[in-house]
Design a protein around this motif. Structure first.
Motif, PDB file in Angstrom:
ATOM      1  N   GLU A  14      22.158  13.473  -9.986  1.00 49.36           N
ATOM      2  CA  GLU A  14      21.876  12.106 -10.384  1.00 49.36           C
ATOM      3  C   GLU A  14      21.632  12.007 -11.888  1.00 49.36           C
ATOM      4  O   GLU A  14      22.085  11.070 -12.540  1.00 49.36           O
ATOM      5  CB  GLU A  14      20.648  11.597  -9.616  1.00 49.36           C
ATOM      6  N   ARG A  17      24.691  12.367 -14.092  1.00 48.23           N
ATOM      7  CA  ARG A  17      25.556  11.183 -14.093  1.00 48.23           C
ATOM      8  C   ARG A  17      25.048  10.118 -15.057  1.00 48.23           C
ATOM      9  O   ARG A  17      25.793   9.211 -15.405  1.00 48.23           O
ATOM     10  CB  ARG A  17      25.622  10.596 -12.695  1.00 48.23           C
ATOM     11  N   ARG A 212      11.766   2.166  -8.816  1.00 42.29           N
ATOM     12  CA  ARG A 212      12.937   1.700  -8.054  1.00 42.29           C
ATOM     13  C   ARG A 212      12.618   1.553  -6.572  1.00 42.29           C
ATOM     14  O   ARG A 212      13.486   1.210  -5.784  1.00 42.29           O
ATOM     15  CB  ARG A 212      14.086   2.695  -8.227  1.00 42.29           C
ATOM     16  N   ARG A 213      11.385   1.895  -6.206  1.00 39.78           N
ATOM     17  CA  ARG A 213      10.883   1.776  -4.835  1.00 39.78           C
ATOM     18  C   ARG A 213      11.658   2.673  -3.879  1.00 39.78           C
ATOM     19  O   ARG A 213      11.852   2.335  -2.711  1.00 39.78           O
ATOM     20  CB  ARG A 213      10.923   0.322  -4.379  1.00 39.78           C
ATOM     21  N   SER A 214      12.118   3.798  -4.390  1.00 40.24           N
ATOM     22  CA  SER A 214      12.819   4.727  -3.508  1.00 40.24           C
ATOM     23  C   SER A 214      11.914   5.876  -3.085  1.00 40.24           C
ATOM     24  O   SER A 214      12.298   6.697  -2.250  1.00 40.24           O
ATOM     25  CB  SER A 214      14.074   5.280  -4.201  1.00 40.24           C
ATOM     26  N   ASN A 221      11.192  11.199   5.037  1.00 39.16           N
ATOM     27  CA  ASN A 221      12.044  12.250   5.576  1.00 39.16           C
ATOM     28  C   ASN A 221      11.192  13.444   5.992  1.00 39.16           C
ATOM     29  O   ASN A 221      10.145  13.699   5.400  1.00 39.16           O
ATOM     30  CB  ASN A 221      13.082  12.666   4.531  1.00 39.16           C
TER      31      ASN A 221
ATOM     32  N   GLY B  84      15.322   0.663  -2.082  1.00 43.62           N
ATOM     33  CA  GLY B  84      15.148   1.959  -2.738  1.00 43.62           C
ATOM     34  C   GLY B  84      16.364   2.848  -2.692  1.00 43.62           C
ATOM     35  O   GLY B  84      16.293   4.004  -2.287  1.00 43.62           O
ATOM     36  N   TYR B  86      19.548   4.944  -4.636  1.00 38.17           N
ATOM     37  CA  TYR B  86      19.785   5.616  -5.909  1.00 38.17           C
ATOM     38  C   TYR B  86      21.061   5.074  -6.521  1.00 38.17           C
ATOM     39  O   TYR B  86      22.144   5.240  -5.977  1.00 38.17           O
ATOM     40  CB  TYR B  86      19.881   7.123  -5.710  1.00 38.17           C
ATOM     41  N   LYS B  87      20.909   4.413  -7.681  1.00 38.41           N
ATOM     42  CA  LYS B  87      22.038   3.683  -8.257  1.00 38.41           C
ATOM     43  C   LYS B  87      23.143   4.575  -8.777  1.00 38.41           C
ATOM     44  O   LYS B  87      24.279   4.165  -8.872  1.00 38.41           O
ATOM     45  CB  LYS B  87      21.547   2.802  -9.408  1.00 38.41           C
ATOM     46  N   ARG B  88      22.797   5.791  -9.151  1.00 38.82           N
ATOM     47  CA  ARG B  88      23.825   6.658  -9.718  1.00 38.82           C
ATOM     48  C   ARG B  88      24.511   7.491  -8.646  1.00 38.82           C
ATOM     49  O   ARG B  88      25.374   8.300  -8.937  1.00 38.82           O
ATOM     50  CB  ARG B  88      23.229   7.552 -10.803  1.00 38.82           C
ATOM     51  N   LEU B  89      24.116   7.277  -7.386  1.00 33.71           N
ATOM     52  CA  LEU B  89      24.812   7.948  -6.285  1.00 33.71           C
ATOM     53  C   LEU B  89      25.656   6.908  -5.549  1.00 33.71           C
ATOM     54  O   LEU B  89      25.331   5.726  -5.531  1.00 33.71           O
ATOM     55  CB  LEU B  89      23.811   8.567  -5.316  1.00 33.71           C
ATOM     56  N   GLU B  93      26.789   9.137  -0.726  1.00 34.72           N
ATOM     57  CA  GLU B  93      25.854  10.178  -1.165  1.00 34.72           C
ATOM     58  C   GLU B  93      24.407   9.805  -0.852  1.00 34.72           C
ATOM     59  O   GLU B  93      23.595  10.665  -0.509  1.00 34.72           O
ATOM     60  CB  GLU B  93      26.016  10.425  -2.672  1.00 34.72           C
ATOM     61  N   TYR B  97      22.222  12.249   1.425  1.00 31.79           N
ATOM     62  CA  TYR B  97      20.972  12.856   0.941  1.00 31.79           C
ATOM     63  C   TYR B  97      19.920  12.832   2.050  1.00 31.79           C
ATOM     64  O   TYR B  97      19.275  13.846   2.336  1.00 31.79           O
ATOM     65  CB  TYR B  97      20.494  12.078  -0.282  1.00 31.79           C
ATOM     66  N   TYR B  98      19.785  11.693   2.702  1.00 31.76           N
ATOM     67  CA  TYR B  98      18.784  11.606   3.768  1.00 31.76           C
ATOM     68  C   TYR B  98      19.198  12.445   4.972  1.00 31.76           C
ATOM     69  O   TYR B  98      18.361  13.073   5.623  1.00 31.76           O
ATOM     70  CB  TYR B  98      18.566  10.141   4.168  1.00 31.76           C
ATOM     71  N   GLU B 100      20.838  15.209   4.831  1.00 27.87           N
ATOM     72  CA  GLU B 100      20.526  16.602   4.482  1.00 27.87           C
ATOM     73  C   GLU B 100      19.039  16.862   4.615  1.00 27.87           C
ATOM     74  O   GLU B 100      18.623  17.918   5.103  1.00 27.87           O
ATOM     75  CB  GLU B 100      20.966  16.886   3.043  1.00 27.87           C
ATOM     76  N   LEU B 101      18.215  15.897   4.169  1.00 29.42           N
ATOM     77  CA  LEU B 101      16.768  16.098   4.265  1.00 29.42           C
ATOM     78  C   LEU B 101      16.324  16.156   5.720  1.00 29.42           C
ATOM     79  O   LEU B 101      15.278  16.717   6.037  1.00 29.42           O
ATOM     80  CB  LEU B 101      16.024  14.989   3.524  1.00 29.42           C
ATOM     81  N   ARG B 129      29.487   3.762  -6.329  1.00 29.92           N
ATOM     82  CA  ARG B 129      28.072   3.902  -6.708  1.00 29.92           C
ATOM     83  C   ARG B 129      27.352   2.593  -6.420  1.00 29.92           C
ATOM     84  O   ARG B 129      27.911   1.511  -6.614  1.00 29.92           O
ATOM     85  CB  ARG B 129      27.949   4.238  -8.189  1.00 29.92           C
TER      86      ARG B 129
END
Lengths: 392, 244
Positions: A14, A17, A212-214, A221, B84, B86-89, B93, B97-98, B100-101, B129
């Motif tokens: 990330e 990028r 970003r509230r992520s 998880n 929430g 991810y803007k660059r993914l 992706e 990501y989740y 995979e987690l 993206r």
């Protein structure tokens, strides 16, 4: 791959990028620092040469009292200028770097064979006037010695009797250790890079994630929180290490372009040396990652975190500045001081000295220990609701 | 199956939730309804194990969210209010990501993602993206991300916030499909039509307490009102929060 590794991978992808941030963290330093060092050494070299070779224009007050002395100075290439009205004033305003004053008592003292006083008016706190001042004093001393010898000879005494002691310099500095003087800035740059390289990622992966509230969904998880935090810290340390490696590589590529007067020999920065330096600075990158992540996690958002970082960058600067202004002999106890010990070790390596392995162990071990302590604190921060939700 | 009994939670002097008890059944859509600041989000956070309750017990399929946090997280899918992403993914992706987690294999993640992309109608942007995604696209990615590991219980916080009519309709169909497949769905919302159209049970939270708990018909009957909206106002005793 455990959760830790997955978090690490995602943070690295990330952040790579984010072109601008990646450029700032990874490439800006490595591109800038060598230019800075090369440029600075060229500049200081050329101004030094300029001042050492330039014709000295020397205003003289009371020129009529010492015509022979003035003739000697003119033979040495000095251009004698008419005296200014206020000699001290012109030196203070930097109109003249040096003014020579010959007091009215000069001819009488000279004839009586007493030490005759001449005043060299200058301001040594102005570093740029030190070279002309030094040259004028050298010429005066040369004239004094010449006349002194003549006087002794006239009285039938061998002038050598007046010089009972001759100090002779035996220079033991190796070409490599002289080069280390020019490279005194390298430890400083490496320390800063260890912090600056991971700074953006540390903020982005903690305070940025919160903003970003992520962060809240991420923590839902089934991965232990310490693993998530450690993955982020390792990504930060990884960026710092990559930046360090690039900095060293770019120094290596830039070395041939250093002015020969500044180094005058080859400073060894081969793969073995780069490896050794990375090994020494590596623990600092980990310490920095833990500290940066810890601080950024406290911040509610990107901007707040960035405002802390402006202060954090002083932390690696302080030991480097102490070392730069007070060069000291490395001793074992100093190896316990994180960031300071690395400065000493890098300087020793660059000088081509052999460093006891115990020192390396203490330096790296102590720094790593502090890093792990900070990382442990950081890893538990995600257990606090206030930190996760930012008080919302 | 979610069982909450006598749960309280305070933040300093603020009593966010006081002595609440309710159950949510499998194969049902339960609406968590309440004005802003009533304690909906706090309740959800306690359910999905991010906040420990001060008092009382919570059981999700018999598991305690604090003692069995990892097991609970495996059975939950959460679509948070903030999305929430991810803007660059890319969308794919973000979902991977989740996955995979959650310890899923790459092949399984791919299969599930393609499945969800087709159900949620997101094939057009799955490999883009997420920076610049519309609200509807963001919700779809957030839902796919929450569903990638096939959770039994799905919690959605204000899922239709900012969505246009068509996307809202598609979302409602999707939620009804989840119910039909036997998932239990928890919807936190203050959009009355949504509640009326979807929910089998409604739990109304007001000022940190349970103000009412029952089927839509029961709530209307109890308050003597014809519509859910009027029933809601009557049951919490004010129309505060409806404008939000």
């Amino acid at each position: 791959m455990s959760g830790l590794g997955k978090v690490f991978k995602k943070e690295v992808i990330e952040n790579l990028r984010d072109r601008r941030a990646a450029f700032n963290s990874l490439l800006l330093g490595p591109l800038l620092f060598p230019f800075l060092i090369i440029g600075m050494s060229y500049l200081s070299l050329s101004t030094q040469e300029e001042r050492a070779e330039a014709t000295i224009e020397l205003p003289v007050v009371g020129a009529e009292y010492a015509p022979n002395l003035l003739r000697y100075l003119e033979q040495q290439g000095v251009v004698i200028m008419p005296p200014p009205d206020d000699p001290e004033g012109t030196v203070r305003t930097q109109e003249n770097p040096v003014v020579l004053r010959i007091p009215a008592a000069f001819p009488e003292q000279w004839r009586a064979g007493q030490p005759a006083v001449v005043e060299v008016i200058a301001d040594p706190s102005r570093r740029e006037s030190n070279i002309p001042m030094g040259r004028v004093r050298m010429m005066l001393a040369g004239y004094g010695q010449q006349i002194g010898s003549q006087r002794l000879q006239l009285r039938g005494v061998a002038p050598a009797l007046a010089s009972p002691l001759v100090p002779k310099d035996v220079d033991l500095s190796t070409p490599q250790s002289r080069g280390a003087l020019a490279m005194i800035f390298l430890p400083y740059f490496l320390m800063i890079t260890a912090f600056a390289g991971g700074m953006h990622l540390a903020i982005d992966s903690t305070a940025g994630e919160k903003e970003r509230r992520s962060l809240e969904p991420l923590l839902l998880n089934p991965v232990p929180r310490w693993q998530i935090m450690s993955g982020k810290m390792l990504a930060t340390a990884g960026f710092a290490m990559a930046s360090l490696m690039l900095t060293l590589l770019s120094f290596r590529l830039a070395l041939p372009y250093m002015p020969s007067g500044a180094l005058g020999f080859e400073l060894e920065l081969g793969p073995a040396m780069i490896g050794k330096l990375l090994l020494v600075v590596g623990p600092v990158a980990i310490l920095a990652a833990a500290l940066l992540t810890l601080l950024a996690t406290f911040a509610k958002g990107f901007r707040e975190a960035q405002s802390y970082m402006g202060l954090v960058i002083f932390i690696p600067m302080i030991p480097s500045l102490i070392f730069m202004t007070n060069p000291m002999k490395p001793e074992a106890w100093m190896m316990f001081i994180p960031m300071f010990s690395q400065n000493l070790l890098i300087a020793e390596f660059l000088r081509g000295e052999v460093v006891p392995n115990a020192w390396l162990l203490i330096s790296s071990g102590g720094t790593l220990l502090l890093g792990v302590i900070l990382a442990t604190i950081a890893a538990t921060l995600f257990n606090r609701p206030k930190v996760i939700f930012g008080g919302s | 199956m979610i069982e909450v009994s006598n749960v309280s939670k305070s933040f300093g002097a603020v009593k966010a939730v006081q002595n609440i008890s309710f159950t949510m059944n499998d194969g049902e859509i339960t609406g968590l309804l309440g004005p802003n600041g009533a304690g909906k989000t706090t309740t959800l956070r306690m359910l999905y194990s991010l906040l420990p309750p001060d008092e009382g017990t919570i059981r999700i399929d018999g598991l305690d969210p604090i003692d069995n946090a990892m097991d609970i997280k495996r059975t939950l899918g959460v679509v948070p209010d903030g999305r929430g992403l991810y803007k660059r993914l890319t969308a794919r992706e973000n979902i991977a990501y989740y996955g995979e987690l959650h310890g899923m294999s790459k092949a399984l993640i791919r299969e599930r993602t393609d499945e969800l992309a087709s159900t949620l109608n997101m094939e057009d942007f799955i490999d883009r993206r997420t920076d610049g995604f519309s609200q509807g696209q963001q919700v779809k990615v957030a839902i796919a991300r929450a569903m990638v590991h096939g959770p039994q219980t799905v919690m959605m916080d204000e899922p239709s916030n900012g969505l246009d009519v068509m996307t809202t309709r598609a979302l409602r169909h999707y939620i009804l499909d989840l119910k039909a497949q036997g998932h239990s769905v928890v919807l936190s919302t203050h959009i009355m039509q949504e509640v009326a159209a979807l929910c089998d049970r409604i739990i109304i939270i007001s000022a940190g307490r349970i103000a009412a708990d029952g089927t839509p018909a029961e709530l209307c009957e109890r308050s003597g009102k014809a519509s859910i909206e009027d029933a809601f106002v009557a049951l919490i005793g004010s129309d505060e929060g409806l404008l939000a």
